[in-house]
Motif scaffolding. Structure first.
Motif, PDB file in Angstrom:
ATOM      1  N   TYR A 113      13.709  81.453  71.388  1.00 26.11           N
ATOM      2  CA  TYR A 113      13.840  82.748  72.455  1.00 26.11           C
ATOM      3  C   TYR A 113      14.225  83.925  71.958  1.00 26.11           C
ATOM      4  O   TYR A 113      14.757  83.918  70.862  1.00 26.11           O
ATOM      5  CB  TYR A 113      14.232  82.198  73.737  1.00 26.11           C
ATOM      6  CG  TYR A 113      15.625  82.255  73.665  1.00 26.11           C
ATOM      7  CD1 TYR A 113      16.552  83.147  73.919  1.00 26.11           C
ATOM      8  CD2 TYR A 113      16.609  81.181  73.433  1.00 26.11           C
ATOM      9  CE1 TYR A 113      17.905  82.997  74.048  1.00 26.11           C
ATOM     10  CE2 TYR A 113      17.660  81.117  73.320  1.00 26.11           C
ATOM     11  CZ  TYR A 113      18.596  81.863  73.654  1.00 26.11           C
ATOM     12  OH  TYR A 113      19.963  81.826  73.623  1.00 26.11           O
ATOM     13  N   GLN A 114      14.044  85.047  72.636  1.00 24.53           N
ATOM     14  CA  GLN A 114      14.473  86.340  72.340  1.00 24.53           C
ATOM     15  C   GLN A 114      14.955  87.006  73.625  1.00 24.53           C
ATOM     16  O   GLN A 114      14.028  86.997  74.743  1.00 24.53           O
ATOM     17  CB  GLN A 114      13.596  87.269  71.438  1.00 24.53           C
ATOM     18  CG  GLN A 114      12.386  87.547  72.032  1.00 24.53           C
ATOM     19  CD  GLN A 114      11.463  88.145  71.088  1.00 24.53           C
ATOM     20  OE1 GLN A 114      11.221  87.449  70.069  1.00 24.53           O
ATOM     21  NE2 GLN A 114      10.539  89.135  71.448  1.00 24.53           N
ATOM     22  N   LEU A 115      16.062  87.764  73.723  1.00 22.77           N
ATOM     23  CA  LEU A 115      16.289  88.842  74.655  1.00 22.77           C
ATOM     24  C   LEU A 115      15.824  90.186  74.311  1.00 22.77           C
ATOM     25  O   LEU A 115      15.932  90.660  73.411  1.00 22.77           O
ATOM     26  CB  LEU A 115      17.732  88.898  74.855  1.00 22.77           C
ATOM     27  CG  LEU A 115      18.311  89.656  76.130  1.00 22.77           C
ATOM     28  CD1 LEU A 115      19.483  89.134  76.806  1.00 22.77           C
ATOM     29  CD2 LEU A 115      18.358  91.104  75.465  1.00 22.77           C
ATOM     30  N   ASN A 116      14.763  90.665  75.178  1.00 23.40           N
ATOM     31  CA  ASN A 116      14.275  91.933  74.876  1.00 23.40           C
ATOM     32  C   ASN A 116      14.669  92.927  75.774  1.00 23.40           C
ATOM     33  O   ASN A 116      15.026  92.800  77.064  1.00 23.40           O
ATOM     34  CB  ASN A 116      12.444  91.660  75.370  1.00 23.40           C
ATOM     35  CG  ASN A 116      11.684  91.160  74.203  1.00 23.40           C
ATOM     36  OD1 ASN A 116      12.075  90.348  73.281  1.00 23.40           O
ATOM     37  ND2 ASN A 116      10.372  91.593  74.011  1.00 23.40           N
ATOM     38  N   VAL A 123      17.968  90.718  70.586  1.00 25.50           N
ATOM     39  CA  VAL A 123      18.386  89.546  69.706  1.00 25.50           C
ATOM     40  C   VAL A 123      17.933  88.316  70.000  1.00 25.50           C
ATOM     41  O   VAL A 123      16.956  88.128  70.877  1.00 25.50           O
ATOM     42  CB  VAL A 123      20.231  89.211  70.318  1.00 25.50           C
ATOM     43  CG1 VAL A 123      21.141  90.349  70.117  1.00 25.50           C
ATOM     44  CG2 VAL A 123      19.901  88.688  71.965  1.00 25.50           C
ATOM     45  N   ASN A 124      17.856  87.199  69.123  1.00 29.23           N
ATOM     46  CA  ASN A 124      17.162  86.031  68.889  1.00 29.23           C
ATOM     47  C   ASN A 124      18.282  85.120  69.474  1.00 29.23           C
ATOM     48  O   ASN A 124      19.301  85.295  69.235  1.00 29.23           O
ATOM     49  CB  ASN A 124      16.805  85.587  67.520  1.00 29.23           C
ATOM     50  CG  ASN A 124      15.402  86.452  67.121  1.00 29.23           C
ATOM     51  OD1 ASN A 124      14.659  86.774  67.991  1.00 29.23           O
ATOM     52  ND2 ASN A 124      15.227  86.905  65.819  1.00 29.23           N
ATOM     53  N   ILE A 151      14.076  87.489  79.017  1.00 34.31           N
ATOM     54  CA  ILE A 151      14.290  86.510  78.074  1.00 34.31           C
ATOM     55  C   ILE A 151      12.832  86.101  77.764  1.00 34.31           C
ATOM     56  O   ILE A 151      12.040  85.728  78.668  1.00 34.31           O
ATOM     57  CB  ILE A 151      14.820  85.261  78.520  1.00 34.31           C
ATOM     58  CG1 ILE A 151      16.079  85.642  79.030  1.00 34.31           C
ATOM     59  CG2 ILE A 151      14.833  84.245  77.524  1.00 34.31           C
ATOM     60  CD1 ILE A 151      17.242  86.218  77.923  1.00 34.31           C
ATOM     61  N   LYS A 152      12.402  86.010  76.609  1.00 34.44           N
ATOM     62  CA  LYS A 152      10.977  85.641  76.180  1.00 34.44           C
ATOM     63  C   LYS A 152      10.950  84.568  75.165  1.00 34.44           C
ATOM     64  O   LYS A 152      11.570  84.636  74.162  1.00 34.44           O
ATOM     65  CB  LYS A 152      10.385  86.887  75.602  1.00 34.44           C
ATOM     66  CG  LYS A 152       8.957  86.815  75.147  1.00 34.44           C
ATOM     67  CD  LYS A 152       8.336  88.089  74.626  1.00 34.44           C
ATOM     68  CE  LYS A 152       6.785  88.242  74.221  1.00 34.44           C
ATOM     69  NZ  LYS A 152       6.340  89.357  73.611  1.00 34.44           N
ATOM     70  N   HIS A 153       9.998  83.718  75.243  1.00 32.04           N
ATOM     71  CA  HIS A 153       9.680  82.544  74.469  1.00 32.04           C
ATOM     72  C   HIS A 153       9.209  83.203  73.216  1.00 32.04           C
ATOM     73  O   HIS A 153       8.309  84.098  73.060  1.00 32.04           O
ATOM     74  CB  HIS A 153       8.699  81.489  74.818  1.00 32.04           C
ATOM     75  CG  HIS A 153       8.507  80.195  74.015  1.00 32.04           C
ATOM     76  ND1 HIS A 153       7.360  79.790  73.894  1.00 32.04           N
ATOM     77  CD2 HIS A 153       9.132  79.723  73.463  1.00 32.04           C
ATOM     78  CE1 HIS A 153       7.366  78.942  72.989  1.00 32.04           C
ATOM     79  NE2 HIS A 153       8.416  78.645  72.783  1.00 32.04           N
ATOM     80  N   ARG A 154       9.731  82.776  71.951  1.00 27.10           N
ATOM     81  CA  ARG A 154       9.251  83.467  70.606  1.00 27.10           C
ATOM     82  C   ARG A 154       8.437  82.717  69.585  1.00 27.10           C
ATOM     83  O   ARG A 154       8.032  83.371  68.630  1.00 27.10           O
ATOM     84  CB  ARG A 154      10.514  84.233  70.019  1.00 27.10           C
ATOM     85  CG  ARG A 154      11.512  83.387  69.717  1.00 27.10           C
ATOM     86  CD  ARG A 154      12.379  84.152  68.700  1.00 27.10           C
ATOM     87  NE  ARG A 154      13.602  83.272  68.261  1.00 27.10           N
ATOM     88  CZ  ARG A 154      13.822  82.787  67.273  1.00 27.10           C
ATOM     89  NH1 ARG A 154      12.897  82.910  66.417  1.00 27.10           N
ATOM     90  NH2 ARG A 154      14.696  82.034  67.065  1.00 27.10           N
ATOM     91  N   HIS A 155       8.296  81.488  70.033  1.00 25.34           N
ATOM     92  CA  HIS A 155       7.210  80.590  69.235  1.00 25.34           C
ATOM     93  C   HIS A 155       5.980  80.592  69.462  1.00 25.34           C
ATOM     94  O   HIS A 155       5.575  81.007  70.511  1.00 25.34           O
ATOM     95  CB  HIS A 155       8.003  79.288  69.183  1.00 25.34           C
ATOM     96  CG  HIS A 155       9.354  78.992  68.499  1.00 25.34           C
ATOM     97  ND1 HIS A 155       9.902  78.005  68.645  1.00 25.34           N
ATOM     98  CD2 HIS A 155       9.916  80.014  67.706  1.00 25.34           C
ATOM     99  CE1 HIS A 155      11.010  78.173  67.686  1.00 25.34           C
ATOM    100  NE2 HIS A 155      10.908  79.187  67.253  1.00 25.34           N
TER     101      HIS A 155
END
Length: 176
Positions: A113-116, A123-124, A151-155
């Motif tokens: 995930y990442q905080l956008n 940050v990852n 918070i975003k899923h990054r995969h």
């Protein structure tokens, strides 16, 4: 003897009056200093200070590729800056904020995930594939009014995270 009494009384009275004037000078100085610190504006009180705490209830929670995580169990949400329907916190005022999240993977799965901040990664984070591995993220961010944090899923594939209050997101205003 009477002269000593009058002299002592006037001296004590003068000291007491002088103390009052000095105390007023100190109080006035403190007031001026506080006014300068707040630029003449009243400070933000606890009722107008943005703060929120939200967690996930559904276990497991499936999150699709590049999807924003929507923390649905909102326990605190002063000034309604966090929207559970979108998973986005929108800054109601400019300043320095702090955000925290704990992401817990479900049943030995990994979760990236990442905080956008707005549409850019700030940050990852990445949970381990240990049984119920989790990752804690804490950041300090300077925001302008209207900036968004989420918070975003990054995969590129669907993954699951643990709900049931094992995964949560919070934030609050620190200072202007």
């Amino acid at each position: 003897m009477w002269i000593m009494y009058v002299f002592g009384l006037t001296t004590c009275f003068g000291v007491a009056i002088g103390s009052c004037y000095r105390q007023n000078d100190i109080t006035q100085g403190l007031l001026e200093m506080l006014t300068k610190m707040t630029k003449g504006q009243p400070s933000i009180d606890s009722k107008t200070r943005p703060v929120f705490f939200a967690s996930l209830t559904k276990r497991p929670t499936t999150v699709h590729a590049k999807e924003i995580v929507k923390f649905d169990d909102v326990r605190v949400n002063r000034v309604k800056a966090y929207q559970p329907s979108t998973g986005v916190f929108t800054a109601p005022m400019a300043g320095i904020y702090t955000f925290n999240c704990v992401i817990s993977a479900e049943n030995g799965n990994k979760f990236g995930y990442q905080l956008n901040k707005n549409d850019a990664m700030y940050v990852n984070g990445y949970t381990s594939d240990a049984n119920y591995g989790s990752q804690t993220t804490s950041v300090i961010i300077e925001l302008k009014k209207g900036d968004r944090v989420y918070i975003k899923h990054r995969h590129p594939k669907t993954e699951t995270i643990a709900g049931n209050q094992f995964t949560y997101f919070s934030g609050y205003f620190l200072q202007e």
